[in-house]
Structures are given as C-alpha cells and as structure tokens.
Design a protein around this motif. Sequence first.
Motif, PDB file in Angstrom:
ATOM      1  N   GLY A  53      93.215  27.753  84.281  1.00 31.32           N
ATOM      2  CA  GLY A  53      94.426  26.954  84.419  1.00 31.32           C
ATOM      3  C   GLY A  53      95.354  27.046  83.223  1.00 31.32           C
ATOM      4  N   GLN A  54      95.213  28.099  82.432  1.00 30.94           N
ATOM      5  CA  GLN A  54      95.987  28.209  81.192  1.00 30.94           C
ATOM      6  C   GLN A  54      97.004  29.348  81.249  1.00 30.94           C
ATOM      7  OE1 GLN A  54      95.509  25.794  78.870  1.00 30.94           O
ATOM      8  NE2 GLN A  54      94.115  25.053  80.467  1.00 30.94           N
ATOM      9  N   ALA A  55      98.055  29.188  80.479  1.00 38.88           N
ATOM     10  CA  ALA A  55      99.050  30.255  80.320  1.00 38.88           C
ATOM     11  C   ALA A  55      99.053  30.683  78.858  1.00 38.88           C
ATOM     12  CB  ALA A  55     100.425  29.745  80.723  1.00 38.88           C
ATOM     13  N   PHE A  56      98.990  31.969  78.642  1.00 36.93           N
ATOM     14  CA  PHE A  56      98.950  32.506  77.285  1.00 36.93           C
ATOM     15  C   PHE A  56     100.188  33.356  77.037  1.00 36.93           C
ATOM     16  CE2 PHE A  56      94.700  31.623  78.626  1.00 36.93           C
ATOM     17  CZ  PHE A  56      94.103  31.047  77.513  1.00 36.93           C
ATOM     18  N   THR A  57     100.979  32.995  76.049  1.00 34.12           N
ATOM     19  CA  THR A  57     102.122  33.843  75.704  1.00 34.12           C
ATOM     20  C   THR A  57     101.634  34.949  74.775  1.00 34.12           C
ATOM     21  OG1 THR A  57     102.656  32.295  73.950  1.00 34.12           O
ATOM     22  CG2 THR A  57     103.957  32.117  75.949  1.00 34.12           C
ATOM     23  N   VAL A  58     102.073  36.161  75.084  1.00 30.36           N
ATOM     24  CA  VAL A  58     101.790  37.311  74.213  1.00 30.36           C
ATOM     25  C   VAL A  58     103.169  37.860  73.886  1.00 30.36           C
ATOM     26  CG1 VAL A  58     100.609  39.538  74.001  1.00 30.36           C
ATOM     27  CG2 VAL A  58      99.621  37.730  75.431  1.00 30.36           C
ATOM     28  N   ASP A  59     103.684  37.501  72.691  1.00 31.97           N
ATOM     29  CA  ASP A  59     105.130  37.612  72.536  1.00 31.97           C
ATOM     30  C   ASP A  59     105.636  37.937  71.138  1.00 31.97           C
ATOM     31  OD1 ASP A  59     104.664  35.257  71.207  1.00 31.97           O
ATOM     32  OD2 ASP A  59     106.106  34.060  72.339  1.00 31.97           O
ATOM     33  N   GLY A  60     104.780  38.378  70.248  1.00 32.62           N
ATOM     34  CA  GLY A  60     105.261  38.708  68.899  1.00 32.62           C
ATOM     35  C   GLY A  60     105.988  37.557  68.228  1.00 32.62           C
ATOM     36  N   GLY A  61     105.634  36.340  68.605  1.00 33.28           N
ATOM     37  CA  GLY A  61     106.227  35.156  67.983  1.00 33.28           C
ATOM     38  C   GLY A  61     107.545  34.713  68.607  1.00 33.28           C
ATOM     39  N   TYR A  62     107.936  35.347  69.711  1.00 34.15           N
ATOM     40  CA  TYR A  62     109.243  35.074  70.329  1.00 34.15           C
ATOM     41  C   TYR A  62     109.467  33.602  70.640  1.00 34.15           C
ATOM     42  CZ  TYR A  62     113.051  35.751  73.732  1.00 34.15           C
ATOM     43  OH  TYR A  62     114.243  35.708  74.415  1.00 34.15           O
ATOM     44  N   THR A  63     108.442  32.940  71.161  1.00 30.09           N
ATOM     45  CA  THR A  63     108.625  31.537  71.572  1.00 30.09           C
ATOM     46  C   THR A  63     108.254  30.565  70.448  1.00 30.09           C
ATOM     47  OG1 THR A  63     106.394  31.564  72.511  1.00 30.09           O
ATOM     48  CG2 THR A  63     108.234  31.955  74.020  1.00 30.09           C
ATOM     49  N   ALA A  64     107.915  31.094  69.278  1.00 27.63           N
ATOM     50  CA  ALA A  64     107.468  30.197  68.203  1.00 27.63           C
ATOM     51  C   ALA A  64     108.630  29.564  67.462  1.00 27.63           C
ATOM     52  CB  ALA A  64     106.578  30.970  67.228  1.00 27.63           C
ATOM     53  N   HIS A  65     109.837  30.104  67.641  1.00 26.02           N
ATOM     54  CA  HIS A  65     110.975  29.494  66.929  1.00 26.02           C
ATOM     55  C   HIS A  65     112.004  28.969  67.906  1.00 26.02           C
ATOM     56  CE1 HIS A  65     113.599  33.011  67.678  1.00 26.02           C
ATOM     57  NE2 HIS A  65     112.554  33.745  67.405  1.00 26.02           N
TER      58      HIS A  65
END
Length: 282
Positions: A270-282
């Motif tokens: 039931g989880q979603a994992f972002t794999v994004d080079g930090g894109y959504t971290a800022h």
Amino acid sequence: MAGVLANKIAIVTGSSSGLGRAIAVAFAEAGAYVVCADIGASPPKMSVAELVQSQETSLPTHELLEARWPSSSQPRATFVTCDVSMAADVAKLIDNCIARYGTLDIMVNNAGIAPEAMFPSSFRVHEFPEDVWDRTMAVNGKGTWLGCKYAVRQMLRQEPRFSDRGWIINIGSVAAVSGQPVLIAPKSAFADSQTRAIAMEYAHDRIHVNCIHPSFTGTSMLQPMMLRDGVEVVKAALEKDHPWGRLGRPEEIAAMAVFLASGSASWITGQAFTVDGGYTAH
Ligand SMILES: NC(=O)c1ccc[n+]([C@@H]2O[C@H](COP(=O)([O-])OP(=O)(O)OC[C@H]3O[C@@H](n4cnc5c(N)ncnc54)[C@H](O)[C@@H]3O)[C@@H](O)[C@H]2O)c1
C-alpha cells in the motif's frame, strides 16, 4: 541482486521500451521469468540515445532476455501482444502467462502514454482536447486497474509458492505528489490512491500492492518534448530541477521494482515510493 527473484514468474506491461524494458531486464537478471507485454514487440525506432543509458536497443526485450539469461527448463521470456486498455487483451495476457508458466507471481503495470508532451509547454487545461484525456485515461488509468483486477483474480486461485501470494507494482509518476503544468497524469493519481485501496483489500490474501513514482527518466516518453524544444534545452531545464543534477536512468527505477517484488519487501504494501533524484524534496 542476482537470484533475489529466482524462479518467480512476472508480467511487465509496456515492456518494449524505457522503464518496462529496464524492469524486464532487471527481473531476468534477478532470476525471474518474464512475460513481456506491449502493443508491439519492437523497441521504438526513434532513439533518445543522448539520454538513455541502456545497452542493446535493437533486440525486442524478450529476445534480449533469452539471449542474456538462457534457461534450460523453460523460456526466460516470452512476448504477448496486449493493449492494456482492453479487458479482453489483459485477460488473455494472464491466460498466456498461465499456459506458459503455470503461475503468476509478479504483475508490473507500467504501460503508459504521455500525449500531453506533444503540446506546447504553455498549454493549460482549458485548451486540452477531450479525446486526448479519454485515451490517456484508458491506457494509464483503466489499463492499470485492469492489470490489478486480472492479476489479483489469478493470484487468488494460487497457493503461495513463495512467502506470499503475489506482488503487484504500479508505475505512477512524481506528478502524483507535485504540481506539474501540462502533465495530466491520471495514472499517477490512480496509482497512488488505488494502490492503497487494492492493497487494503488483498493484504489478508498476502498480495503486496505497491507503487513507484519516477521523476523524469531518460526514455522515449521524453522525446516529444525534446523534438519540440530541443534536446539540450529540455535536458538542461530538467537537470536543474533535480537536486541530483541529472535525469533518472531506467535501471534506477527498475532497481526499486526488483526490491518491491522480492522477499526483502515482506512487510511493505500500500505504499508509494518516489525515485526522483530529490525532485520532490524541495
Ligand atoms: N520516463 C519518464 O520520465 C516517466 C516519468 C514518470 C512516470 N513514467 C511512467 O513510466 C511508465 C513507462 O514509461 P516510459 O518512460 O518507459 O515510456 P516509453 O514510451 O519509453 O514506454 C512506454 C511503453 O508502453 C507501451 N504502451 C503504450 N500504450 C500501451 C497500451 N495501450 N498497451 C500496452 N502497452 C502500451 C509503449 O508501446 C511503450 O513500449 C509510464 O506509465 C509512464 O507514465 C515515466
């Protein structure tokens, strides 16, 4: 990660290109047998070689898997033509997998389209053609739902061969968790909410349902943007948006898929994992 998926049987939709191809390769490398499903077996003719790091681009995915990881017991990979927006096709895909391998352990709902990438970057919702929305919903939204529906139906018929009964992985997008002008992203919205809902429904059956949200990754999906605005312009703009300083590589998304399909993810659903080079971290 060799062996972590040993003898598991997987279906990967959208396997002829980009992330689906990388996931199929990573699964075979990890020991799985892979049913490759797509509207066509061949990789896309136009290449974004500047961005795509993957090795052979000419062989269809199932032939590449057969050549690299031959198996004496059964074919390492097979190809089934499937339009994921058509229920009859998805049902036939599962039937083909069962006829060939007798079971289905892993379903990756990856196939997707991004027709919005062909429109000007200034495009907004009031200008969007309804038929493009409908087609995107059919492939990205309904296609993922059909993949879950028919995979679960099959998995419920099976006794667990490994620790659990099944592993479903939906490929969404960072557009689910960050506002993206021009990205209509029904798949990402679906992937997020429905992954959780379906995971709740089947947790007691020991079917894992998880989702991966990739950020911009070097695949042919980015090609229309590059043809529209120029490779270097698009690349520079996207690299600036990613704290890691570059686009994703398909194998980096595939590595997360291998983990989520493996015994290491035994208490994850039931989880979603972002794999994004930090894109959504800022
Ligand atoms: N590349 C990115 O930057 C990015 C970012 C976020 C999410 N995604 C998601 O990742 C998934 C894979 O995208 P990609 O980047 O590898 O794109 P891609 O264009 O390289 O590959 C998509 C594959 O899906 C297949 N496909 C299209 N419509 C289909 C249908 N109706 N039935 C079966 N197969 C179909 C295509 O033939 C193609 O092989 C998509 O769901 C996409 O939304 C990609």
